[in-house]
Design an enzyme around this catalytic site. Structure first.
Site, PDB file in Angstrom:
ATOM      1  N   ARG A   1     -13.386  -9.716  16.007  1.00  0.00           N
ATOM      2  CA  ARG A   1     -14.013  -8.662  15.975  1.00  0.00           C
ATOM      3  C   ARG A   1     -15.355  -8.813  15.329  1.00  0.00           C
ATOM      4  O   ARG A   1     -16.199  -7.905  15.855  1.00  0.00           O
ATOM      5  CB  ARG A   1     -13.430  -8.122  14.532  1.00  0.00           C
ATOM      6  CG  ARG A   1     -11.918  -7.519  14.909  1.00  0.00           C
ATOM      7  CD  ARG A   1     -11.287  -7.265  13.935  1.00  0.00           C
ATOM      8  NE  ARG A   1      -9.948  -6.735  14.107  1.00  0.00           N
ATOM      9  CZ  ARG A   1      -8.864  -6.158  13.263  1.00  0.00           C
ATOM     10  NH1 ARG A   1      -9.164  -6.241  12.085  1.00  0.00           N
ATOM     11  NH2 ARG A   1      -7.807  -5.887  13.809  1.00  0.00           N
TER      12      ARG A   1
ATOM     13  N   ARG B   1     -11.361 -11.513   8.560  1.00  0.00           N
ATOM     14  CA  ARG B   1     -10.027 -11.380   8.666  1.00  0.00           C
ATOM     15  C   ARG B   1      -9.481 -11.205  10.169  1.00  0.00           C
ATOM     16  O   ARG B   1     -10.245 -10.483  10.903  1.00  0.00           O
ATOM     17  CB  ARG B   1      -9.401 -10.415   7.887  1.00  0.00           C
ATOM     18  CG  ARG B   1      -7.624  -9.982   8.057  1.00  0.00           C
ATOM     19  CD  ARG B   1      -7.300  -8.891   7.552  1.00  0.00           C
ATOM     20  NE  ARG B   1      -7.805  -7.585   7.720  1.00  0.00           N
ATOM     21  CZ  ARG B   1      -7.300  -6.752   8.940  1.00  0.00           C
ATOM     22  NH1 ARG B   1      -6.404  -7.423   9.546  1.00  0.00           N
ATOM     23  NH2 ARG B   1      -8.005  -5.730   9.147  1.00  0.00           N
TER      24      ARG B   1
HETATM   25  C1  LIG Z   1      -7.287   1.979  10.567  1.00  0.00           C
HETATM   26  C2  LIG Z   1      -6.898   0.752  10.144  1.00  0.00           C
HETATM   27  C3  LIG Z   1      -6.006  -0.075  10.964  1.00  0.00           C
HETATM   28  C4  LIG Z   1      -5.351  -1.269  10.277  1.00  0.00           C
HETATM   29  N1  LIG Z   1      -4.695  -2.060  11.005  1.00  0.00           N
HETATM   30  C5  LIG Z   1      -4.311  -2.848  10.900  1.00  0.00           C
HETATM   31  C6  LIG Z   1      -3.367  -3.869  11.645  1.00  0.00           C
HETATM   32  O1  LIG Z   1      -2.953  -3.274  12.428  1.00  0.00           O
HETATM   33  N2  LIG Z   1      -2.962  -4.857  11.227  1.00  0.00           N
HETATM   34  C7  LIG Z   1      -3.332  -5.519   9.865  1.00  0.00           C
HETATM   35  O2  LIG Z   1      -2.832  -6.438   9.399  1.00  0.00           O
HETATM   36  N3  LIG Z   1      -4.015  -4.775   9.144  1.00  0.00           N
HETATM   37  C8  LIG Z   1      -4.766  -3.634   9.521  1.00  0.00           C
HETATM   38  N4  LIG Z   1      -5.469  -2.911   8.659  1.00  0.00           N
HETATM   39  C9  LIG Z   1      -5.584  -3.310   7.517  1.00  0.00           C
HETATM   40  C10 LIG Z   1      -4.674  -3.025   6.263  1.00  0.00           C
HETATM   41  O3  LIG Z   1      -4.063  -1.758   6.551  1.00  0.00           O
HETATM   42  C11 LIG Z   1      -4.781  -2.899   4.984  1.00  0.00           C
HETATM   43  O4  LIG Z   1      -5.749  -3.912   4.521  1.00  0.00           O
HETATM   44  C12 LIG Z   1      -3.904  -3.044   4.177  1.00  0.00           C
HETATM   45  O5  LIG Z   1      -2.943  -1.925   4.448  1.00  0.00           O
HETATM   46  C13 LIG Z   1      -4.007  -2.887   2.507  1.00  0.00           C
HETATM   47  O6  LIG Z   1      -2.789  -2.584   1.933  1.00  0.00           O
HETATM   48  P1  LIG Z   1      -3.010  -2.385   0.231  1.00  0.00           P
HETATM   49  O7  LIG Z   1      -1.630  -2.312  -0.030  1.00  0.00           O
HETATM   50  O8  LIG Z   1      -3.890  -3.526  -0.058  1.00  0.00           O
HETATM   51  O9  LIG Z   1      -3.610  -1.487  -0.090  1.00  0.00           O
HETATM   52  P2  LIG Z   1      -3.619   0.336   0.380  1.00  0.00           P
HETATM   53  O10 LIG Z   1      -2.583   0.560   1.320  1.00  0.00           O
HETATM   54  O11 LIG Z   1      -4.972   1.016   0.428  1.00  0.00           O
HETATM   55  O12 LIG Z   1      -2.964   1.050  -1.099  1.00  0.00           O
HETATM   56  C14 LIG Z   1      -3.824   1.125  -2.245  1.00  0.00           C
HETATM   57  C15 LIG Z   1      -3.053   1.920  -2.966  1.00  0.00           C
HETATM   58  O13 LIG Z   1      -3.765   1.913  -4.449  1.00  0.00           O
HETATM   59  C16 LIG Z   1      -3.807   3.220  -4.859  1.00  0.00           C
HETATM   60  N5  LIG Z   1      -5.047   3.333  -5.671  1.00  0.00           N
HETATM   61  C17 LIG Z   1      -6.151   3.246  -5.410  1.00  0.00           C
HETATM   62  N6  LIG Z   1      -7.039   3.132  -6.336  1.00  0.00           N
HETATM   63  C18 LIG Z   1      -6.242   3.861  -7.385  1.00  0.00           C
HETATM   64  C19 LIG Z   1      -6.697   3.924  -8.695  1.00  0.00           C
HETATM   65  N7  LIG Z   1      -7.834   4.051  -9.283  1.00  0.00           N
HETATM   66  N8  LIG Z   1      -5.512   4.546  -9.317  1.00  0.00           N
HETATM   67  C20 LIG Z   1      -4.216   4.719  -9.041  1.00  0.00           C
HETATM   68  N9  LIG Z   1      -4.010   4.200  -7.718  1.00  0.00           N
HETATM   69  C21 LIG Z   1      -4.973   3.851  -6.752  1.00  0.00           C
HETATM   70  C22 LIG Z   1      -3.448   4.221  -3.677  1.00  0.00           C
HETATM   71  O14 LIG Z   1      -2.880   5.516  -4.011  1.00  0.00           O
HETATM   72  C23 LIG Z   1      -2.790   3.459  -2.612  1.00  0.00           C
HETATM   73  O15 LIG Z   1      -1.358   3.655  -3.043  1.00  0.00           O
HETATM   74  C24 LIG Z   1      -5.983  -1.732   9.204  1.00  0.00           C
HETATM   75  C25 LIG Z   1      -6.852  -0.920   8.373  1.00  0.00           C
HETATM   76  C26 LIG Z   1      -7.164   0.312   8.728  1.00  0.00           C
HETATM   77  C27 LIG Z   1      -8.404   1.121   8.052  1.00  0.00           C
END
Ligand SMILES: Cc1cc2nc3c(=O)[nH]c(=O)nc-3n(C[C@H](O)[C@H](O)[C@H](O)COP(=O)(O)OP(=O)(O)OC[C@H]3O[C@@H](n4cnc5c(N)ncnc54)[C@H](O)[C@@H]3O)c2cc1C
Ligand code: SF4
Ligand code: FES
Lengths: 637, 250, 250
Positions: free
Chosen positions: A331, A436
């Site tokens: 990437r 990543r």
């Molecule tokens: C378009 C796209 C495609 C992707 N495709 C892939 C892929 O194919 N394979 C891969 O491995 N990764 C992929 N990624 C990356 C991956 O999706 C994310 O890194 C990962 O899902 C993050 O998960 P998380 O649980 O850390 O956070 P998130 O799913 O972002 O969850 C964050 C949570 O925190 C909560 N939150 C945030 N701030 C607050 C606050 N202040 N108070 C209360 N709640 C809060 C939100 O409500 C949410 O529930 C992709 C990302 C994008 C943008």
């Protein structure tokens, strides 16, 4: 401050097993005496909240969307890696470990990455048991594909909606616990302060987004799984609501922020169409398996229709520069190459910020129905957004901010430097180094939530003498007052600019000064401009409405305020990291256009400690040592 | 044991929306069966007075079958109606506010949106129809005769109720026939949606079978419609008369 | 292009609310519908007026947050398209567009175009899961699943929980949503173990929340951005019927 990663001793391959044995356990009957707060219900948060509740802890879970099912993880398309070696193509835990360390440009901890590769296999088992409908072959076994430049097929996927299906699996597990009364769920609730008592994280202060009521919640540990900060660039592939607020406010309470300058730019996104643009849409990387990337050789041709440019006048620059990986170059490399040709004035489309991704050859080779079968939904999505038919003319794509490798610093147990504060998923900095690999974020989020935190949190509980804190403690009162004061302040400015316009300006500034290419000059300039913009925000922003009801303008302004501080930290980190590695490209440090690492001086994690308003943060270092892999120049030529 | 289980089952069937839909579909299926048999009975008109009257006599004389059948029918009607009214009331309550915007045409057909209306009109007609031909209230047949006095005068069937003459005479009033045709039309509109919905509600469909089921629903309703209206049409057009019967069928 | 917007404004759940008209100038046809609303909102903020509240997050048609009834149709009525993926080029210059929130008793109003869809979460909590805890599960390839089944399960599992099906249905029925989850899990061997309990519990919760019943009009299928098919509702009915047969409803 000494950052101790608490990496277990012993050989790499046995560290995690040994550590699991060494960690103290909490007696089953005692688990219900511990309260845990989980902020975030994405892959990391939902899997953690569900698993902790299954073990018997009392869990409260918070998210700002109206349902945990809408966390940004839902948008991940491509897939999730696991070292199952189902394809018999030479994959192994060690290979996944090696690829991840190398892919991260040797800026990740070996021990963490190895554990990630180890537990990756259990993730797939777990998800299948939950009923996740992964793609299968006719024999009924799981299908895999190769993804993001990996040379083995280790990516499990569910059509183009892997993140959705994995999140729904975790959401369902969480829902089961909510239904059983083991998890108390607080949707539409935003965490605005972390409460630290005697150096330990003991709770949070939240605002109910529906009625503005600010409340305190006390617990024996706080888990942040609040996702990445890509929206500091305003335009990114992240959902609109993604923000840095939770992690940044924890940072202000003493948690160190590691490697904020490691941001990932994804090469295949739909280009910006105008000033109204509110976010960018990713087109799955899998398109590069069959599409060919090109721009016209001559600037003068850029305005012409692509069909009228003969093959001899096209520059298939990825194939030219990276003959062995071609269009599948990683990437960061593919993104920089696109920027380079656009900088030369050879970009196509509005603002000349785009390159072609052409399927004409694929259609000729495979026929249109086959291409439709493989990518039909992506082509449809492209058409919905741009109004163009990619079967007849090439897609236009451009890089966009996509993922943030930096995050709150955590040790091997996923605990920050503040005892009792655990950080999971994209919100921490742990496993991806400076870049990543595709399909590894989902893996990491679920590894953290299902298989790591449930062990390490118990160890924390069992090895501390717990002091019970209630929300009557003065620290909670203080934090609540901070929140209310901030809200009052935002509403009182009554200036002439919207939070959006300031956020957009910040994003543009970040993108231009600290985006795909960074230099001492650009970063120094950014470090001057950001405080001025912050000043502008606090003296001239207009936030309408009141605190007492759903006020999206107010929520948003609060997040922009944090981005305005955090952006500065990001640039500062980029400025001090005098090398290029992975997603961090300093123009001063390159070799024929490629990243030039400086292992002698920068083979470390940089973790920043907040020192108070108006003071420079302190940079702490955690040295990285590599025992298993050789530091090498990452080459994809 | 059975009691507790039965109670649970009844609680599901009567107490949940899906249960009530099942009741509605099952009773609807029963009533559909009845309309088919009834139509086949009607069509015996074209076989002449003897066949029809024999059939009628057969039905009338087996009281031990007739009454259970009537009670069965009545309870099916009651269940069908009750569930329909209850569900409709709940459905209205579930969606108290309508949209102002002009909707883009969405899939819902006219028949599907008017099930309760068509059903209620058919029910009203059925009451009239029973009073007309079963109870034989003279005041409502609008032909100024008492059907109860119609008996076969001679031959092997001497003394049988002359149902044949009753039908022909009854349908000679164009308004009575008109109401009949209208009601049958509505019934078939009801069935054109109801039949396929029945399969849907009982879960007896999948992607492959659905087009066939929908076609079956429409074709069956159309056939029923034609089958039913041939009687009044034949009477009104003079093809069948009270004395001759139908020439072509004799 | 220039447009007139007729937008529902409602201060909070207690307010009665009403339509407000906004003239929007120079709309770029490449904007999404929500970006157009962003522009309107920025204008409002600068005039010191509270912006129009609406839900959105991913803006790429997958999170299910956006929930607008545009010109009377949930999500605006373009095939497989959520409101956030609807672009202004689909409208014509000078058009008047009405924008309303989802309307259903089970989705109480919060503000302007925002409603409360937590009823969906509670339905999932009632049984929309496989009861396995973390750890101790068999190898992922230990249980083969026919590709056809897994593909169909995926068809159903794609539901984004947006609630357009409820919004479009004249009965505000949640059947398509519930059917999608019940079908997804019933089609996978992992989910078959608890299929009966799941169907009964989810249906009971659906009723408790105050959604209407299905009368098979097909409006839900027509607006569903993920093209969840009506035959999944038949499958839900079948699963429910199966549960009644096997467990007598308890
Ligand atoms: C378009 C796209 C495609 C992707 N495709 C892939 C892929 O194919 N394979 C891969 O491995 N990764 C992929 N990624 C990356 C991956 O999706 C994310 O890194 C990962 O899902 C993050 O998960 P998380 O649980 O850390 O956070 P998130 O799913 O972002 O969850 C964050 C949570 O925190 C909560 N939150 C945030 N701030 C607050 C606050 N202040 N108070 C209360 N709640 C809060 C939100 O409500 C949410 O529930 C992709 C990302 C994008 C943008
Ligand atoms: S079934 Fe379709 S319309 Fe209903 S919630 Fe799911 S995705 Fe939305
Ligand atoms: S905003 Fe996520 S689906 Fe529309």
């Amino acid at each position: 401050m000494k950052l101790d990663a608490h990496i277990p001793s012993g050989p790499l391959t046995q560290k995690w097993d040994q550590h699991r044995f060494d960690m103290k356990l909490v007696n089953p009957a005692n688990k219900r005496k511990f309260d845990v707060i989980v902020v975030g219900a994405g892959l990391a948060g939902a899997s953690a909240a569900a698993s902790l509740a299954e073990l018997g802890y009392n869990v409260k879970c918070f998210c700002f969307q109206d349902s945990p099912r809408r966390a940004h993880s839902i948008a991940a398309q491509g897939g999730i890696n696991a070292a199952k070696n189902y394809k018999n193509d030479g994959d192994s835990v060690h290979r996944l470990f090696y690829d991840t360390v190398k892919g991260g440009d040797f800026r990740a901890r070996e021990a963490n990455v190895h554990r990630l590769a180890q537990v990756s296999v259990s993730i797939i088992d777990q998800c299948v048991a939950q009923g996740v409908p992964f793609a299968r072959e006719y024999g009924g076994l799981l299908d895999n594909r190769s993804f993001g430049g990996a040379q083995v097929s280790r990516t499990f996927y569910a059509r183009g909606q892997t993140g959705q299906q994995l999140l729904l699996g975790a959401y369902q597990a969480l829902s089961r616990q909510i239904g059983l009364g083991r998890v108390e769920m607080y949707p539409r609730t935003e965490m605005l302060e972390l409460v630290v008592v005697d150096g330990h994280a003991k709770g949070i202060v939240v605002r109910d987004l529906i009625n503005g009521v600010v409340t305190s919640h006390a617990a024996d540990a706080v888990v942040l799984a609040t996702g990445g900060y890509g929206n500091v660039f305003f335009l990114s592939t992240n959902a609109k609501g993604c923000n840095v607020t939770a992690t940044y406010r924890a940072h202000k309470m003493g948690a160190t922020f590691a490697n904020p300058c490691y941001t990932q730019i994804h090469p295949t996104c739909i280009p910006v169409s105008g000033d109204h643009q509110s976010k960018l849409t990713l087109m799955s990387e899998s398109l590069r398996n069959d599409g060919r990337v090109w721009v016209p050789k001559r600037k003068e041709d850029c305005g012409k229709t692509p069909a009228s440019i003969p093959d001899s006048d096209r520059d298939y620059y990825l194939e030219r520069k990276y003959p062995s990986f071609g269009n599948l170059a990683p990437r960061d490399i593919a993104s920089r190459a696109a920027k380079e040709v656009c900088d030369e004035g050879r970009g196509v489309g509005p603002g000349s910020l785009g390159v072609y991704l052409d399927f004409a050859d694929a259609i000729a080779r495979l026929t249109e129905p086959v291409v439709r079968e493989r990518y039909g939904n992506l082509f449809d999505m492209y058409e919905r957004i741009t109004g163009e038919n990619a079967y007849q003319q090439p897609m236009r794509i451009y890089p966009a901010v996509h993922y943030t490798m930096g995050g709150l610093w955590v040790d091997y147990n996923l605990m920050s430097n503040l005892p009792g504060l655990f950080v999971l998923g994209e919100a921490n900095f742990s496993d991806h180094g400076a870049n990543r690999l595709g399909a590894s974020a989902l893996m990491q989020g679920l590894a953290d939530g299902y298989f790591i935190l449930p062990y390490t949190i118990g160890h924390y509980f069992a090895s501390q003498k717990q002091t019970r804190i209630t929300t009557d403690h003065p620290e909670f009162k203080k934090a609540q007052e901070t929140v209310s004061a901030r809200t009052r302040r935002l509403l009182a400015v009554k200036g002439k600019r919207t939070a959006t316009s300031i956020h957009r300006e910040l994003g543009k500034l970040m993108w231009e000064h600290c985006g795909m290419a960074r230099s001492k000059e650009s970063l120094t300039a950014a470090l001057q401009k950001i405080p001025a913009l912050r000043e502008e925000f606090w003296s001239n922003v207009r936030v309408t409405g009141e605190n007492g009801s759903l006020n999206q303008d107010l929520e948003y302004a609060g997040r922009v305020a944090d981005f305005l501080e955090f952006g500065e930290l990001l640039c500062l980190d980029a400025l001090t990291r005098e090398e290029s590695c992975g997603g961090h490209f300093r123009v001063e440090h390159q070799e024929a256009g490629e990243c030039k690492r400086d292992d002698a001086h920068f083979s470390h994690v940089a973790a920043w400690e907040y020192q108070g308003e108006g003071k420079s943060p302190t940079r702490h270092i955690e040295p990285l040592t590599f025992d298993e892999v050789h530091l090498a120049t990452r080459s994809y030529k | 044991m059975i009691g507790a289980h039965g109670m649970k089952l009844a609680a599901q069937l009567f107490g949940t929306t899906l249960g009530r839909k099942y009741l509605m579909a099952l009773s609807g299926a029963g009533l559909f069966g009845f309309t088919v048999v009834h139509m086949l009975g009607n069509l015996q008109l074209f076989l002449g007075p003897e066949s029809l009257n024999r059939y009628a006599q057969f039905l009338q004389s087996n009281k031990e079958l007739l009454w259970p059948a009537r009670l069965g029918l009545l309870s099916m009607v009651a269940i069908h109606l009750w569930s329909a009214i209850k569900l409709t009331a709940e459905n209205k309550a579930a969606r108290p506010v309508q949209y102002i915007g002009d909707p883009n045409p969405v899939a819902a057909t006219f028949a599907s949106r008017t099930m309760l209306m068509s059903g209620l009109i058919v029910a009203a007609f059925a009451i009239y129809h029973i009073l007309h031909f079963t109870v034989q209230v003279p005041e409502i047949n609008f032909v100024s005769v008492d059907f109860k006095t119609f008996h076969v005068a001679e031959g092997a069937q001497k003394g049988f109720h002359d149902v044949y003459r009753m039908m022909v005479t009854g349908f000679q009033n164009p308004f009575v026939s008109g109401f009949y045709i209208l009601a049958v039309g509505l019934l078939c509109l009801h069935l054109s949606h109801g039949l396929s919905a029945l399969f849907q509600t009982l879960g007896l469909r999948n992607h492959a079978w659905w087009p066939l089921i929908q076609r079956f629903g429409i074709v069956a309703s159309l056939l029923l419609f034609l089958g039913y209206i041939t009687v009044p049409v034949a009477v009104l057009s003079g093809l069948v008369t009270a004395t001759t019967g139908c020439d072509c069928c004799k | 292009m220039n447009l007139t917007l007729k937008i529902w404004r409602q201060k909070d759940a207690k307010d009665i609310g009403g339509f407000e008209t906004h003239e929007v100038r120079e709309v770029n046809p490449d904007m999404s519908f929500l970006e157009m609303l962003d522009v309107v909102n920025e204008g409002l903020i600068l005039r010191g007026i509270e912006p129009i509240a609406f839900d959105s997050d991913c803006r790429e048609g997958i999170c299910g947050a956006c929930s607008l009834v545009i010109n009377g149709t949930a999500h605006g009525g373009h095939k497989a398209t959520t409101a956030c993926q609807l672009h202004m080029r689909k409208f014509s210059d000078g058009e008047t567009i009405t924008v309303e929130p989802w309307r259903a008793r089970a989705f109480p109003m919060v503000k302007d175009l925002v409603c409360d869809r937590s009823a969906f979460d509670r339905i999932i909590q009632a049984g929309g899961f496989v009861s396995v805890s973390t750890g101790g599960v068999p190898d992922a390839n230990a249980i083969p699943v026919a590709k056809e089944d897994s593909d169909q399960a995926m068809d159903a599992a794609q539901c984004i929980g947006c609630g357009a099906c409820v919004a479009a249905c004249k009965n505000a029925s949640a059947m398509l949503f519930v059917a999608a989850k019940v079908s997804h899990l019933a089609l996978m061997p992992q989910g078959k173990v608890e299929r009966e309990r799941r169907a009964l519990n989810m249906v009971a919760q659906m009723d408790t929340e105050g959604f209407g019943a299905c009368s098979v009009t097909g409006s839900c299928e027509a607006v569903c951005p993920k093209e969840i098919r009506l035959d999944f509702i038949a499958r839900l009915n079948r699963e429910y019927g199966r549960a009644l047969l096997h467990r007598g409803g308890g």
